[in-house]
Design a protein around this motif. Structure first.
Motif, PDB file in Angstrom:
ATOM      1  N   ASP A 419      15.394 -46.220 -37.025  1.00 58.90           N
ATOM      2  CA  ASP A 419      15.147 -45.142 -36.251  1.00 58.90           C
ATOM      3  C   ASP A 419      15.529 -43.817 -36.689  1.00 58.90           C
ATOM      4  O   ASP A 419      16.704 -43.391 -37.001  1.00 58.90           O
ATOM      5  CB  ASP A 419      15.847 -45.189 -34.918  1.00 58.90           C
ATOM      6  CG  ASP A 419      15.425 -44.206 -33.540  1.00 58.90           C
ATOM      7  OD1 ASP A 419      14.842 -43.034 -34.122  1.00 58.90           O
ATOM      8  OD2 ASP A 419      15.532 -44.368 -32.563  1.00 58.90           O
ATOM      9  N   SER A 420      14.638 -42.791 -37.240  1.00 54.79           N
ATOM     10  CA  SER A 420      14.919 -41.421 -37.927  1.00 54.79           C
ATOM     11  C   SER A 420      15.105 -40.541 -37.184  1.00 54.79           C
ATOM     12  O   SER A 420      15.190 -39.455 -37.415  1.00 54.79           O
ATOM     13  CB  SER A 420      13.836 -41.382 -38.755  1.00 54.79           C
ATOM     14  OG  SER A 420      12.659 -41.033 -38.125  1.00 54.79           O
ATOM     15  N   SER A 421      15.194 -40.773 -35.547  1.00 59.28           N
ATOM     16  CA  SER A 421      15.204 -39.610 -34.900  1.00 59.28           C
ATOM     17  C   SER A 421      16.722 -38.545 -35.068  1.00 59.28           C
ATOM     18  O   SER A 421      16.759 -37.646 -34.640  1.00 59.28           O
ATOM     19  CB  SER A 421      15.230 -39.901 -33.061  1.00 59.28           C
ATOM     20  OG  SER A 421      16.289 -40.930 -33.125  1.00 59.28           O
ATOM     21  N   PHE A 422      17.763 -39.220 -35.573  1.00 61.35           N
ATOM     22  CA  PHE A 422      18.954 -38.571 -35.803  1.00 61.35           C
ATOM     23  C   PHE A 422      18.723 -37.307 -36.785  1.00 61.35           C
ATOM     24  O   PHE A 422      19.657 -36.654 -37.046  1.00 61.35           O
ATOM     25  CB  PHE A 422      20.042 -39.583 -36.133  1.00 61.35           C
ATOM     26  CG  PHE A 422      20.162 -40.053 -37.484  1.00 61.35           C
ATOM     27  CD1 PHE A 422      20.738 -39.651 -38.315  1.00 61.35           C
ATOM     28  CD2 PHE A 422      19.305 -40.863 -37.644  1.00 61.35           C
ATOM     29  CE1 PHE A 422      20.756 -40.123 -39.645  1.00 61.35           C
ATOM     30  CE2 PHE A 422      19.228 -41.761 -39.053  1.00 61.35           C
ATOM     31  CZ  PHE A 422      19.916 -41.125 -40.004  1.00 61.35           C
ATOM     32  N   LEU A 423      17.533 -37.551 -37.567  1.00 62.31           N
ATOM     33  CA  LEU A 423      17.343 -36.440 -38.595  1.00 62.31           C
ATOM     34  C   LEU A 423      16.317 -35.287 -38.160  1.00 62.31           C
ATOM     35  O   LEU A 423      16.113 -34.443 -38.994  1.00 62.31           O
ATOM     36  CB  LEU A 423      16.512 -37.207 -39.899  1.00 62.31           C
ATOM     37  CG  LEU A 423      17.554 -38.271 -40.553  1.00 62.31           C
ATOM     38  CD1 LEU A 423      16.597 -39.064 -41.469  1.00 62.31           C
ATOM     39  CD2 LEU A 423      18.732 -37.737 -41.288  1.00 62.31           C
ATOM     40  N   VAL A 424      15.940 -35.493 -36.902  1.00 63.76           N
ATOM     41  CA  VAL A 424      14.930 -34.523 -36.477  1.00 63.76           C
ATOM     42  C   VAL A 424      15.569 -33.900 -35.188  1.00 63.76           C
ATOM     43  O   VAL A 424      15.995 -34.638 -34.296  1.00 63.76           O
ATOM     44  CB  VAL A 424      13.532 -35.203 -35.983  1.00 63.76           C
ATOM     45  CG1 VAL A 424      12.607 -34.347 -35.431  1.00 63.76           C
ATOM     46  CG2 VAL A 424      13.096 -36.137 -37.390  1.00 63.76           C
ATOM     47  N   ASN A 425      15.461 -32.722 -34.897  1.00 65.29           N
ATOM     48  CA  ASN A 425      15.939 -31.934 -33.758  1.00 65.29           C
ATOM     49  C   ASN A 425      14.562 -32.009 -32.836  1.00 65.29           C
ATOM     50  O   ASN A 425      14.258 -30.996 -32.170  1.00 65.29           O
ATOM     51  CB  ASN A 425      16.334 -30.415 -34.137  1.00 65.29           C
ATOM     52  CG  ASN A 425      16.936 -29.781 -33.098  1.00 65.29           C
ATOM     53  OD1 ASN A 425      17.301 -30.369 -31.908  1.00 65.29           O
ATOM     54  ND2 ASN A 425      16.626 -28.458 -33.087  1.00 65.29           N
ATOM     55  N   SER A 426      14.456 -33.043 -32.279  1.00 58.96           N
ATOM     56  CA  SER A 426      13.311 -33.375 -31.230  1.00 58.96           C
ATOM     57  C   SER A 426      13.752 -32.804 -29.772  1.00 58.96           C
ATOM     58  O   SER A 426      12.862 -32.455 -29.147  1.00 58.96           O
ATOM     59  CB  SER A 426      12.900 -34.736 -31.169  1.00 58.96           C
ATOM     60  OG  SER A 426      14.195 -35.660 -30.832  1.00 58.96           O
ATOM     61  N   LEU A 427      15.111 -32.572 -29.793  1.00 57.44           N
ATOM     62  CA  LEU A 427      15.355 -31.984 -28.345  1.00 57.44           C
ATOM     63  C   LEU A 427      15.361 -30.580 -28.363  1.00 57.44           C
ATOM     64  O   LEU A 427      15.609 -29.829 -27.318  1.00 57.44           O
ATOM     65  CB  LEU A 427      16.876 -32.510 -28.037  1.00 57.44           C
ATOM     66  CG  LEU A 427      17.044 -33.855 -27.842  1.00 57.44           C
ATOM     67  CD1 LEU A 427      18.600 -34.236 -27.679  1.00 57.44           C
ATOM     68  CD2 LEU A 427      16.068 -34.451 -26.621  1.00 57.44           C
ATOM     69  N   LYS A 428      15.026 -29.583 -29.412  1.00 61.35           N
ATOM     70  CA  LYS A 428      14.974 -28.507 -29.694  1.00 61.35           C
ATOM     71  C   LYS A 428      16.185 -27.923 -29.276  1.00 61.35           C
ATOM     72  O   LYS A 428      16.318 -26.642 -28.510  1.00 61.35           O
ATOM     73  CB  LYS A 428      13.889 -27.803 -28.914  1.00 61.35           C
ATOM     74  CG  LYS A 428      12.476 -28.448 -28.985  1.00 61.35           C
ATOM     75  CD  LYS A 428      11.942 -28.107 -30.539  1.00 61.35           C
ATOM     76  CE  LYS A 428      10.799 -29.079 -30.889  1.00 61.35           C
ATOM     77  NZ  LYS A 428      10.370 -28.809 -32.562  1.00 61.35           N
ATOM     78  N   LEU A 429      17.407 -28.328 -29.754  1.00 56.00           N
ATOM     79  CA  LEU A 429      18.797 -27.772 -29.642  1.00 56.00           C
ATOM     80  C   LEU A 429      18.988 -26.712 -30.322  1.00 56.00           C
ATOM     81  O   LEU A 429      18.523 -26.480 -31.368  1.00 56.00           O
ATOM     82  CB  LEU A 429      19.953 -28.636 -29.952  1.00 56.00           C
ATOM     83  CG  LEU A 429      19.767 -30.230 -29.378  1.00 56.00           C
ATOM     84  CD1 LEU A 429      20.587 -31.150 -30.146  1.00 56.00           C
ATOM     85  CD2 LEU A 429      20.355 -29.825 -27.930  1.00 56.00           C
ATOM     86  N   ASP A 430      19.770 -25.592 -29.723  1.00 54.90           N
ATOM     87  CA  ASP A 430      20.128 -24.497 -30.585  1.00 54.90           C
ATOM     88  C   ASP A 430      21.305 -24.580 -31.325  1.00 54.90           C
ATOM     89  O   ASP A 430      22.593 -24.616 -30.414  1.00 54.90           O
ATOM     90  CB  ASP A 430      20.357 -23.228 -29.439  1.00 54.90           C
ATOM     91  CG  ASP A 430      20.369 -21.773 -30.117  1.00 54.90           C
ATOM     92  OD1 ASP A 430      20.608 -21.702 -31.273  1.00 54.90           O
ATOM     93  OD2 ASP A 430      20.831 -20.875 -29.369  1.00 54.90           O
TER      94      ASP A 430
END
Length: 886
Positions: A419-430
């Protein structure tokens, strides 16, 4: 990716809830909630009232408005001006007034005693330790006045076994309540009813259970309903170890083949044999070392593997691609290390080389901030770190670990998962803006990775690469092994602050509450060193270079991997395949014939090369020659009136050698049918003999193993053998058995007191002396690749020893003593005390087949080179011929 899966599950279950325990401070408790009105601009024309829920916590109050448009408000109790009960003239008013300032207050509907206690007795105390002690007293009083609600039982027929107080542990949060164990379920009922009224686990579904340390105290218990998942179903922290141990005992009764009894050593053989991957092995070690996804101060730790983050292509065949696994991160840069060592040498006791740890809650959330931002905000008082200190780039992070003055962090399992989601700012966090104006978005990857998934895939390939497989034991020595503590840690530049180590401080002995709180906070926030699993060098995993068949995989080897073409398969390959096939089907052994040929128990079996003649020795003092073709005894020889203990046939099938309890070794000429020679080799019974290339190895109850050079005599001229003693291997007690490895360079001996000794016979020096058994060692034998030694004894145990390090890498307990065996490194065929032949799955630690055989103990077992014919001898005076039928 256990942590991320847990977060997704929580979001699905509680997606409509805005309140979270992460809104609390670290080590803060949530007690209860009440309906309340938040009043702003009181007694003014623009007074406003918002209805909602007021959460009473140990250090703060949190108001959650019913209107989702309105924000959640958190007020530290220290900031409250006053908390008042209703005035006498307002006795009919059910509300309690909480004033924050002249413009904002709450009217609380319901009981107000808890809030007043916390405000008056705890929040006004100046010192953190005194405040924590008062909060603990209030909590314990509350728990003592409540109990588990039996109406929560799944069935009215359930029987209560135990109830006690405990806390449920989740990342950065502990939630107090009551634990209840019935005859069917484990329950936890939170004191506050959050996030649900009760957590229930069916005991029949429990697969693993582990005792944990929490805050360096032996108070934790983690329960899993899955076999391999890193994420548990519940993690409990008890207030005393007696309650923890009793709950453990009650749950463990329901677990078949109790997996919690596994030791670290029990996985070593599986890893060395390639039955589990490097990733799986590291997960097992983390689990056994008290690392848990529920405890961020003890989150599973994985190594940096790759050192090349600049090349366009990742070359896993080059050693320079990889990090030096023999050193901790802090020792990878020599210049930095020199500075750290100088400071260490000048430092007063207690000394430490590194001011920060390689694993801590901050480092874990540094990597996971994009998928778990609320945890980072909880840890850092509602703020993200400065943008330039965020996890921006793999290459930058690695460089900082090499060069930074205080950065020595390792990685987490997520870097080697899918799961590579921890490498991607998919939540569009500032996450802020870096110097230079660039916003923090996705993690910048190295040139050799085409994307996040490709990065993880290549990281996995690197972790499982031959180079890492052959060097991973060096990193294990540092993190989980013998270089973790003591002089070896100092020599390896692997010394951290004493508070990070198990046993580094006894919190129970500290009476000052302020000092105790300060130490506990430091322990939980600084990070903890894993529990030490190994105290001797860890065995190496060697990759098989030649073609071999795996009995754990149905995948065949491709033509490209084969050393020969399909039409030019070598004789060795065919032999290896036939042996593998035989061991795959060893449970299909069938009794062919049986003969009673001796008057006492049989002690040795030897067979001529063509298989036509079988020689046996017995405690009846005779050597017998049995013809398989005619099914008759062709010769019977008695050298003395004392028992014979073993026999072997010399190359060429011309001579049989027998050892005797009369201290002699006898040479018998098969061709001439007479005793050819005799060697008075020992001062007590000779228990076992081996032969290789003109050298005789003899073990004796006189506590020695002797190595002889034997020059053959000439039968026709009556010249005797010439014996020259080359070496004498001294033991403390009687030697009962010996074996030589395939190269005939290493000898193993087993004594009557359970010691296994490993010797280099080329130099006559002892390599290891290992007290592996209690009682007599019956049999010991090397694996075909000579990397492991299997032994069995009077103590009803099989032990597998790594020959290089002397470490026990597998241990299997048997129902009764196993007197003799053959094995291929993975499967054992043993002869038992009761007369059965047993087939063992060594890696699984269980019997897979029981074959009825002798009416007494199986005392001798012979197997041909193809492993498809077996002859056994027993206390029932019989020899039995067995054949594989498949």
């Amino acid at each position: 990716m256990a942590f991320i899966r847990r977060r997704r599950l929580e979001r699905e279950l509680y997606s409509k809830e805005r309140f979270s325990l992460l809104l609390l401070n670290l080590e803060e408790y949530y007690f209860e909630q009440h309906t309340a009105n938040h009043i702003t601009n009181r007694d003014c024309k623009d007074e406003r009232k918002f209805r909602g829920s007021l959460k009473i916590c140990s250090k703060s109050i949190i108001f959650e408005p019913d209107d989702n448009i309105q924000p959640i408000i958190k007020i530290p109790l220290r900031d409250c001006i006053s908390i008042k009960a209703p005035e006498d003239n307002e006795a009919s008013n059910p509300f309690t007034r909480v004033e924050q300032n002249t413009y904002s207050n709450w009217m609380l509907l319901g009981k107000w005693e808890m809030l007043c206690k916390l405000y008056i007795r705890a929040s006004c105390l100046d010192k953190m330790g005194d405040q924590a002690a008062m909060i603990t007293a209030i909590l314990q009083s509350r728990l003592a006045r409540t109990s588990f609600d039996k109406n929560r039982f799944q069935s009215i027929s359930e029987t209560l076994h135990m109830e006690c107080k405990a806390e449920m542990v989740t990342p950065l949060v502990t939630n107090p309540g009551h634990v209840c164990v019935s005859d069917a379920n484990l329950y936890f009922q939170p004191l506050n009813g959050y996030p649900k009224p009760v957590v229930q686990i069916t005991l029949q579904n429990v697969r693993r259970i582990y005792k944990r340390r929490h805050g360096l105290m032996p108070l934790g218990l983690e329960v899993f309903c899955t076999e391999n998942d890193l994420c548990s179903d519940i993690y409990l922290k008890f207030y005393n170890c007696q309650d923890r141990d009793e709950v453990y005992r009650l749950i463990a009764k329901y677990i078949e083949n109790h997996i919690a009894e596994h030791t670290a050593e029990s996985y070593v053989l599986q890893w060395q044999r390639g039955h589990i991957s490097n990733y799986q092995y590291l997960l097992h070690l983390n689990n056994l070392a008290d690392r848990s996804c529920n405890d961020l101060s003890q989150y599973p730790v994985f190594p940096w593997i790759i050192a090349d983050y600049s090349s366009s292509v990742l070359d896993l065949t080059k050693p320079e691609t990889f990090r030096d696994l023999s050193k901790p991160v802090g020792a990878l840069n020599k210049e930095r290390l020199d500075r750290l060592v100088t400071r260490y040498q000048e430092m007063p006791e207690p000394k430490f080389m590194y001011g920060s740890h390689y694993s801590s809650p901050g480092y874990v959330l540094f990597y996971l901030v994009r998928v778990a931002p609320e945890y980072m905000l909880c840890l850092q008082n509602g703020k993200f770190d400065h943008a330039d200190r965020m996890f921006n780039s793999i290459a930058e992070t690695w460089k900082n670990c090499l060069d930074g003055a205080t950065d020595f962090k390792e990685l987490i399992p997520e870097f080697y998962e899918n799961d590579s989601s921890f490498l991607v700012n998919s939540l569009k966090l500032d996450l802020g803006k870096r110097q230079g104006g660039k916003m923090v978005e996705d993690v910048e990857l190295p040139p050799w990775a085409s994307g996040p998934d490709d990065f993880l895939q290549k990281s996995q390939e690197a972790l499982e690469s031959p180079y890492v497989s052959e060097h991973l034991h060096e990193w294990i020595d540092i993190v989980f092994g013998y270089k973790q503590k003591g002089s070896e840690a100092v020599a390896a530049h692997n010394v951290f602050h004493p508070l990070t180590y198990e046993g580094g401080v006894d919190l129970n002995s500290i009476m000052d509450p302020n000092e105790k709180v300060a130490l506990l906070t430091q322990i939980l926030e600084f990070g903890q060193t894993p529990k030490q699993l190994f105290t001797t060098p860890h065995p190496q995993r060697k990759i098989q270079k030649l073609k071999s068949l795996s009995r754990t995989s149905s995948h065949s080897i491709s033509i490209a991997e084969s050393p020969v073409s399909p039409n030019e398969e070598s004789f060795e390959d065919l032999t290896e395949e036939s042996i593998t096939l035989a061991w795959n089907n060893i449970a299909k052994l069938k009794l062919d014939k049986q003969y009673k040929i001796h008057k006492e128990a049989i002690t040795g079996i030897a067979v001529t090369c063509n298989g036509s003649s079988v020689f046996t020795t017995s405690q009846d003092s005779t050597l017998k020659m049995f013809s398989k073709d005619s099914r008759t005894i062709q010769r019977s020889v008695s050298f003395s009136n004392m028992a014979l203990s073993s026999c072997l046939i010399l190359p060429g099938d011309t001579t049989v050698i027998s050892s005797s309890w009369d201290n002699h070794i006898y040479f018998y000429s098969i061709a001439f049918g007479r005793q050819q020679d005799v060697l008075l080799g020992h001062d007590d019974a000779v228990s076992k003999i081996c032969w290789h290339d003109g050298r005789l190895f003899s073990a004796s109850w006189d506590s020695t193993v002797k190595v002889w050079h034997c020059a053959p005599g000439e039968i026709l001229s009556n010249k005797k053998h010439h014996f020259e003693l080359l070496a004498q291997l001294e033991h403390d007690v009687s030697v009962n058995t010996i074996d030589l490895n395939a190269a005939n360079t290493i000898l193993a001996s087993g004594t009557k007191e359970g010691t296994i000794s490993v010797w280099d016979v080329t130099t006559a020096t002892m390599l290891h002396q290992l007290p592996h058994h209690s009682g007599t060692v019956f049999h010991a034998a090397f694996s075909p690749d000579s990397r492991h030694l299997l032994s069995t004894g009077e103590d009803c145990c099989f032990k597998v020893t790594d020959v290089q390090t002397g470490m026990v890498v597998s241990s299997v307990t048997t129902e009764e003593p196993q007197r003799c065996f053959k094995w291929d490194g993975n499967t054992i065929l043993s002869g038992s005390q009761s007369g059965e032949l047993l087939v063992w799955d060594l890696l699984g630690g269980k019997v897979t087949e029981r074959i009825k055989g002798h009416t007494g103990a199986v005392t001798s077992l012979w197997m041909n080179e193809q492993c498809n014919n077996v002859i056994t001898g027993g206390e029932d005076k019989q020899i039995m011929f067995w054949k594989l039928q498949y």
